[in-house]
Design a protein around this motif. Structure first.
Motif, PDB file in Angstrom:
ATOM      1  N   ILE A  87      -8.498 -40.699 -41.159  1.00 43.52           N
ATOM      2  CA  ILE A  87      -7.789 -42.058 -41.090  1.00 43.52           C
ATOM      3  C   ILE A  87      -8.017 -42.658 -39.861  1.00 43.52           C
ATOM      4  CG2 ILE A  87      -5.726 -43.224 -41.002  1.00 43.52           C
ATOM      5  CD1 ILE A  87      -4.417 -41.089 -42.933  1.00 43.52           C
ATOM      6  N   ALA A  88      -8.078 -41.884 -38.726  1.00 41.75           N
ATOM      7  CA  ALA A  88      -8.480 -42.282 -37.394  1.00 41.75           C
ATOM      8  C   ALA A  88      -9.923 -42.969 -37.294  1.00 41.75           C
ATOM      9  CB  ALA A  88      -8.153 -41.319 -36.144  1.00 41.75           C
ATOM     10  N   GLU A  89     -10.787 -41.998 -37.997  1.00 43.49           N
ATOM     11  CA  GLU A  89     -12.175 -42.521 -37.888  1.00 43.49           C
ATOM     12  C   GLU A  89     -12.203 -43.689 -38.742  1.00 43.49           C
ATOM     13  OE1 GLU A  89     -15.784 -40.444 -39.871  1.00 43.49           O
ATOM     14  OE2 GLU A  89     -14.803 -39.212 -38.488  1.00 43.49           O
ATOM     15  N   LEU A  90     -11.678 -43.835 -40.010  1.00 42.43           N
ATOM     16  CA  LEU A  90     -12.014 -45.035 -40.772  1.00 42.43           C
ATOM     17  C   LEU A  90     -11.545 -46.211 -40.227  1.00 42.43           C
ATOM     18  CD1 LEU A  90     -10.828 -43.504 -44.374  1.00 42.43           C
ATOM     19  CD2 LEU A  90     -13.192 -44.524 -43.704  1.00 42.43           C
ATOM     20  N   LEU A  91     -10.385 -46.116 -39.520  1.00 46.51           N
ATOM     21  CA  LEU A  91      -9.699 -47.431 -38.994  1.00 46.51           C
ATOM     22  C   LEU A  91     -10.220 -47.628 -37.456  1.00 46.51           C
ATOM     23  CD1 LEU A  91      -5.820 -46.912 -40.061  1.00 46.51           C
ATOM     24  CD2 LEU A  91      -7.772 -48.561 -40.989  1.00 46.51           C
ATOM     25  N   ASP A  92     -10.840 -46.624 -37.050  1.00 42.14           N
ATOM     26  CA  ASP A  92     -11.492 -46.822 -35.471  1.00 42.14           C
ATOM     27  C   ASP A  92     -10.448 -46.968 -34.614  1.00 42.14           C
ATOM     28  OD1 ASP A  92     -13.475 -46.969 -33.720  1.00 42.14           O
ATOM     29  OD2 ASP A  92     -13.493 -49.136 -33.680  1.00 42.14           O
ATOM     30  N   VAL A  93      -9.473 -46.096 -34.577  1.00 37.63           N
ATOM     31  CA  VAL A  93      -8.369 -45.969 -33.661  1.00 37.63           C
ATOM     32  C   VAL A  93      -7.945 -44.401 -33.298  1.00 37.63           C
ATOM     33  CG1 VAL A  93      -6.972 -47.904 -34.582  1.00 37.63           C
ATOM     34  CG2 VAL A  93      -6.585 -45.867 -35.405  1.00 37.63           C
ATOM     35  N   PRO A  94      -7.470 -44.298 -32.185  1.00 35.94           N
ATOM     36  CA  PRO A  94      -7.140 -42.853 -31.994  1.00 35.94           C
ATOM     37  C   PRO A  94      -6.236 -42.036 -32.719  1.00 35.94           C
ATOM     38  CG  PRO A  94      -6.631 -44.303 -29.807  1.00 35.94           C
ATOM     39  CD  PRO A  94      -7.072 -44.984 -31.222  1.00 35.94           C
ATOM     40  N   GLU A  95      -6.370 -40.895 -32.900  1.00 35.00           N
ATOM     41  CA  GLU A  95      -5.549 -40.111 -33.603  1.00 35.00           C
ATOM     42  C   GLU A  95      -3.921 -40.033 -33.469  1.00 35.00           C
ATOM     43  OE1 GLU A  95      -6.459 -36.066 -34.569  1.00 35.00           O
ATOM     44  OE2 GLU A  95      -8.565 -36.246 -34.312  1.00 35.00           O
ATOM     45  N   GLY A  96      -3.662 -40.393 -32.225  1.00 36.93           N
ATOM     46  CA  GLY A  96      -2.093 -40.351 -31.697  1.00 36.93           C
ATOM     47  C   GLY A  96      -1.915 -41.694 -32.120  1.00 36.93           C
ATOM     48  N   THR A  97      -2.583 -42.976 -32.514  1.00 31.49           N
ATOM     49  CA  THR A  97      -2.058 -44.138 -32.922  1.00 31.49           C
ATOM     50  C   THR A  97      -1.797 -44.016 -34.326  1.00 31.49           C
ATOM     51  OG1 THR A  97      -3.409 -45.321 -31.335  1.00 31.49           O
ATOM     52  CG2 THR A  97      -2.675 -46.668 -33.298  1.00 31.49           C
ATOM     53  N   VAL A  98      -2.711 -43.219 -35.147  1.00 28.83           N
ATOM     54  CA  VAL A  98      -2.469 -42.877 -36.668  1.00 28.83           C
ATOM     55  C   VAL A  98      -1.086 -42.195 -36.864  1.00 28.83           C
ATOM     56  CG1 VAL A  98      -2.994 -41.856 -38.587  1.00 28.83           C
ATOM     57  CG2 VAL A  98      -4.947 -43.095 -37.220  1.00 28.83           C
ATOM     58  N   LYS A  99      -0.904 -41.156 -35.903  1.00 28.39           N
ATOM     59  CA  LYS A  99       0.382 -40.299 -36.114  1.00 28.39           C
ATOM     60  C   LYS A  99       1.627 -41.365 -35.838  1.00 28.39           C
ATOM     61  CE  LYS A  99      -1.769 -36.114 -34.693  1.00 28.39           C
ATOM     62  NZ  LYS A  99      -1.983 -35.072 -33.881  1.00 28.39           N
ATOM     63  N   SER A 100       1.564 -42.185 -34.731  1.00 28.60           N
ATOM     64  CA  SER A 100       2.662 -43.163 -34.512  1.00 28.60           C
ATOM     65  C   SER A 100       2.877 -44.002 -35.390  1.00 28.60           C
ATOM     66  CB  SER A 100       2.079 -43.808 -33.253  1.00 28.60           C
ATOM     67  OG  SER A 100       3.225 -44.795 -32.770  1.00 28.60           O
ATOM     68  N   ARG A 101       2.081 -44.604 -35.984  1.00 25.59           N
ATOM     69  CA  ARG A 101       2.028 -45.462 -36.991  1.00 25.59           C
ATOM     70  C   ARG A 101       2.648 -45.077 -38.230  1.00 25.59           C
ATOM     71  NH1 ARG A 101      -3.781 -48.823 -36.921  1.00 25.59           N
ATOM     72  NH2 ARG A 101      -3.397 -49.943 -34.961  1.00 25.59           N
ATOM     73  N   LEU A 102       2.186 -43.752 -38.725  1.00 20.91           N
ATOM     74  CA  LEU A 102       2.696 -42.897 -39.585  1.00 20.91           C
ATOM     75  C   LEU A 102       4.323 -42.853 -39.476  1.00 20.91           C
ATOM     76  CD1 LEU A 102       0.126 -40.370 -40.664  1.00 20.91           C
ATOM     77  CD2 LEU A 102       1.075 -42.183 -42.217  1.00 20.91           C
ATOM     78  N   HIS A 103       4.569 -42.089 -38.390  1.00 21.36           N
ATOM     79  CA  HIS A 103       5.961 -41.920 -37.989  1.00 21.36           C
ATOM     80  C   HIS A 103       6.769 -43.090 -38.153  1.00 21.36           C
ATOM     81  CE1 HIS A 103       9.442 -39.933 -35.938  1.00 21.36           C
ATOM     82  NE2 HIS A 103       9.670 -41.130 -35.501  1.00 21.36           N
TER      83      HIS A 103
END
Length: 179
Positions: free
Chosen positions: A147-163
């Protein structure tokens, strides 16, 4: 450098080039020429305005000497960014459709159908970013790294958004007394 002046602090009453109609019209024209749809022009103008504020907030930045030229260049980059995001989203939709087409249909009891409808309605109440990460993680079953690769954002950002998305959806479902 000769000819460059240091930026001065921007006060609350100081006007911005993007408050003057001629500048706004130029930015809107650049966005239209860049292919941004009419219904998203105001968002594009806001993005240019935000970039102007960010530029002025940088300490030690020289003053923008030609605001019209600067705004025109930034508006064209905003249009390019809009196209990149649209292309990325289109490819993502195609991959999701291909992934879903490989799954066999499953029958669910009535209780799960009600929950599925409540979740679908709850997703509509979330922001686009929250909906996007929830869909990719739980519907497309993609790992955080992908997801981070697809959206071109850091993994931590994906985790934060998911949370935050899961918390918001959970609150909506509790309010509806579905869970």
């Amino acid at each position: 450098m000769p000819g460059w002046r240091r930026a001065r602090p921007v006060g609350p009453d100081e006007s911005s080039p993007l408050t003057e109609p001629e500048y706004v019209q130029r930015v809107r024209a650049m966005l239209v020429l860049g292919g941004v749809p009419w219904d998203q022009l105001d968002d594009g103008v806001q993005q240019v305005r935000l970039k102007l504020l960010e530029e002025r907030a940088k300490p030690g930045q020289p003053e923008i000497r030609e605001p019209m030229a600067w705004l025109t260049a930034v508006a064209s980059r905003v249009a390019v960014d809009w196209h990149r995001a649209r292309t990325r989203d289109a490819g993502l939709r195609a991959r999701l459709a291909a992934r879903w087409s490989r799954r066999p249909p499953v029958e669910h009891p009535e209780e799960r159908r009600v929950l599925a409808l409540a979740v679908a309605n709850g997703l509509e109440g979330l922001s686009a970013v929250q909906r996007q990460v929830l869909t990719l993680r739980y519907y497309a079953d993609l790992p955080v790294r992908d997801i981070a690769e697809l959206l071109d954002v850091p993994e931590g950002t994906v985790k934060s958004r998911l949370h935050s998305a899961v918390a918001a959806l959970r609150k909506q479902l509790r309010d509806l007394e579905v869970i």
